[in-house]
Design a protein around this motif. Structure first.
Motif, PDB file in Angstrom:
ATOM      1  N   ARG A 131      26.340 -21.595  -2.325  1.00 51.72           N
ATOM      2  CA  ARG A 131      25.456 -20.609  -1.693  1.00 51.72           C
ATOM      3  C   ARG A 131      25.914 -19.171  -1.960  1.00 51.72           C
ATOM      4  O   ARG A 131      25.159 -18.231  -1.733  1.00 51.72           O
ATOM      5  N   ASN A 132      27.152 -18.995  -2.412  1.00 54.21           N
ATOM      6  CA  ASN A 132      27.668 -17.663  -2.758  1.00 54.21           C
ATOM      7  C   ASN A 132      28.235 -17.707  -4.178  1.00 54.21           C
ATOM      8  O   ASN A 132      29.452 -17.630  -4.374  1.00 54.21           O
ATOM      9  N   PRO A 133      27.378 -17.851  -5.184  1.00 49.92           N
ATOM     10  CA  PRO A 133      27.885 -18.066  -6.548  1.00 49.92           C
ATOM     11  C   PRO A 133      28.704 -16.906  -7.096  1.00 49.92           C
ATOM     12  O   PRO A 133      29.518 -17.105  -7.999  1.00 49.92           O
ATOM     13  N   ASP A 134      28.507 -15.706  -6.557  1.00 53.00           N
ATOM     14  CA  ASP A 134      29.298 -14.568  -7.034  1.00 53.00           C
ATOM     15  C   ASP A 134      30.727 -14.608  -6.509  1.00 53.00           C
ATOM     16  O   ASP A 134      31.631 -13.988  -7.088  1.00 53.00           O
ATOM     17  N   ALA A 135      30.969 -15.361  -5.416  1.00 60.98           N
ATOM     18  CA  ALA A 135      32.286 -15.349  -4.776  1.00 60.98           C
ATOM     19  C   ALA A 135      33.368 -15.915  -5.680  1.00 60.98           C
ATOM     20  O   ALA A 135      34.523 -15.502  -5.595  1.00 60.98           O
ATOM     21  N   ARG A 136      33.003 -16.850  -6.550  1.00 60.91           N
ATOM     22  CA  ARG A 136      34.045 -17.460  -7.389  1.00 60.91           C
ATOM     23  C   ARG A 136      34.629 -16.464  -8.375  1.00 60.91           C
ATOM     24  O   ARG A 136      35.727 -16.673  -8.898  1.00 60.91           O
TER      25      ARG A 136
END
Length: 438
Positions: free
Chosen positions: A326-331
């Motif tokens: 749900r937060n693909p930018d977090a990785r």
């Protein structure tokens, strides 16, 4: 809005994300507040394309590098249009016209990249596995160690968009009634099997169509998060602390457990998050919750209230590896900025300080939305070694109905195995007579 204008809007947002230190959610929220006149289909098309770009970050970069082009938001969008949407050269050129509200025409290098990518697939046999599975270098070794033979399956599950899980606020509604209301509106939903108040929508849709969100009868909350709150098992009349409350998702669930009776304190170091928590609490009809702004994990308030609470939840700041779907930018952000070791040290300090609040015989729940052993089992083991007054309450005792955890003693949920975000939670109890030096 024309297709070209939608593409330009996506490009503007993508460029903003590339240069911003804020999370994608924060950037998108600010953008949406300024675009209230956009109809829902247009918003949806822009956001869907943007999230697709974020979910294919490593692979798009690999293709651009493979063909010797400069990695920019424009080249990434061009690569996505070819590899992800399967557009032909003439279709792409019609989008990049330079007309008002449309992207500028393709440069010679961009045009060349578009042609070179024709006929290729997003995934290539030449890609390293970590690129194909969108795993950042800092997390590769610990995630491989965590999942072993299941590494590829779990990483693939973290690439899939999450379902929309909801929690029925027992202070305002009943799950059966909410399901009936959804059926009447033609919105397919079904009850979540592991939670008493959860339900899941079978399809993605505009939140404006979801009844109960504005009235506080429903809250958006992943099933895994609901289960963490369930482990607190707060009772009416007890004194409870949510030590890292954030915007209050678990706070609200705990308050509903308590039936608005007792005292629930939501703590955080962010005034903005606590304000959001307070707003949600008012909407949910909570009367037993109060907000407490802390200066840090060792705030003097903790010392003054040592041994005063029946239940303490520590939903610690973490790498967020369990929320990547749900937060693909977090990785591609934390914890590289500060290092995993620094993050683990912070978690240890927070847990040790919050534990002081637990009264003899009380319950301490340590939780993360992370998948790494360093943040989870190892963190609990180190805490127990340093605090002999605490011991583990096995999951079979704390929540005997939860029989499918990936860990025999703790709650451990993963996207591939459970269909939830990745979560870890350990239930601990303090001895009635604290050990010397605890």
């Amino acid at each position: 809005m024309t297709p070209a204008a939608r593409l330009q809007a996506t490009l503007d947002l993508y460029a903003e994300l590339a240069r911003s230190e804020r999370t994608a959610d924060a950037v998108l929220s600010a953008w949406l507040r300024g675009k209230r006149r956009l109809d829902e289909p247009t918003r949806g098309a822009i956001l869907d394309r943007l999230h697709a770009l974020l979910r294919h970050h490593a692979r798009l970069g690999w293709w651009i590098d493979r063909h010797g082009r400069r990695d920019t938001p424009r080249t990434r969008i061009i690569a996505w249009l070819v590899l992800g949407e399967g557009l032909k050269p003439e279709q792409i050129r019609r989008l990049f016209t330079g007309a008002p509200l449309a992207p500028a025409p393709l440069s010679e290098a961009e045009h060349g990249l578009m042609l070179k990518l024709q006929g290729a697939a997003m995934d290539s046999a030449a890609m390293p596995e970590e690129v194909r599975l969108e795993c950042p270098p800092w997390a590769l070794a610990p995630l491989r160690a965590r999942f072993g033979a299941e590494f590829a399956a779990e990483m693939a599950a973290l690439l899939a968009p999450p379902p929309l899980d909801l929690r029925v606020n027992a202070l305002k509604a009943e799950r059966a009634a909410m399901l009936t209301e959804f059926q009447g509106l033609g919105l397919p939903a079904h009850p979540l099997t592991r939670t008493a108040h959860g339900l899941r929508l079978a399809e993605r849709l505009s939140l404006a169509r979801v009844p109960g969100l504005k009235t506080g009868a429903l809250e958006i909350q992943d099933e895994g998060s609901q289960l963490v709150a369930r482990l607190v098992e707060a009772q009416p009349g007890e004194r409870v602390v949510d030590f890292c409350a954030g915007a209050g998702g678990k706070t609200l669930a705990i308050a509903a457990q308590m039936g608005n009776k007792g005292r629930l304190i939501a703590c955080d170091v962010s005034e903005g998050r606590l304000k959001r928590c307070a707003e949600r609490a008012r909407r949910a009809g909570l009367q037993n919750a109060e907000m407490r702004l802390l200066s840090g994990e060792t705030d003097r308030w903790v010392k003054r209230h040592k041994g005063s609470f029946d239940r303490v939840l520590v939903d610690a700041p973490c790498s967020g590896t369990g929320t990547w779907r749900r937060n693909p930018d977090a990785r591609w952000r934390a914890p590289e900025e500060q290092g995993l070791e620094s993050l683990v040290a912070l978690q240890a300090r927070i847990l040790a300080s919050a534990a002081r609040l637990v009264k003899p015989g009380g319950r301490l729940v340590y939780a993360t939305c992370a998948l790494l052993g360093e943040e989870n089992e190892a963190q609990v083991a180190a805490f127990l070694a340093a605090h002999p007054a605490f011991s583990v309450v096995p999951l079979s005792v704390a929540a005997p109905e939860l029989t499918d955890s990936a860990h025999p003693e703790y709650l451990m949920l993963t996207p591939a195995r459970h269909g939830t975000d990745g979560f870890f939670a350990a239930v601990l109890t303090r001895a009635d007579l604290p050990a010397a030096g605890a």
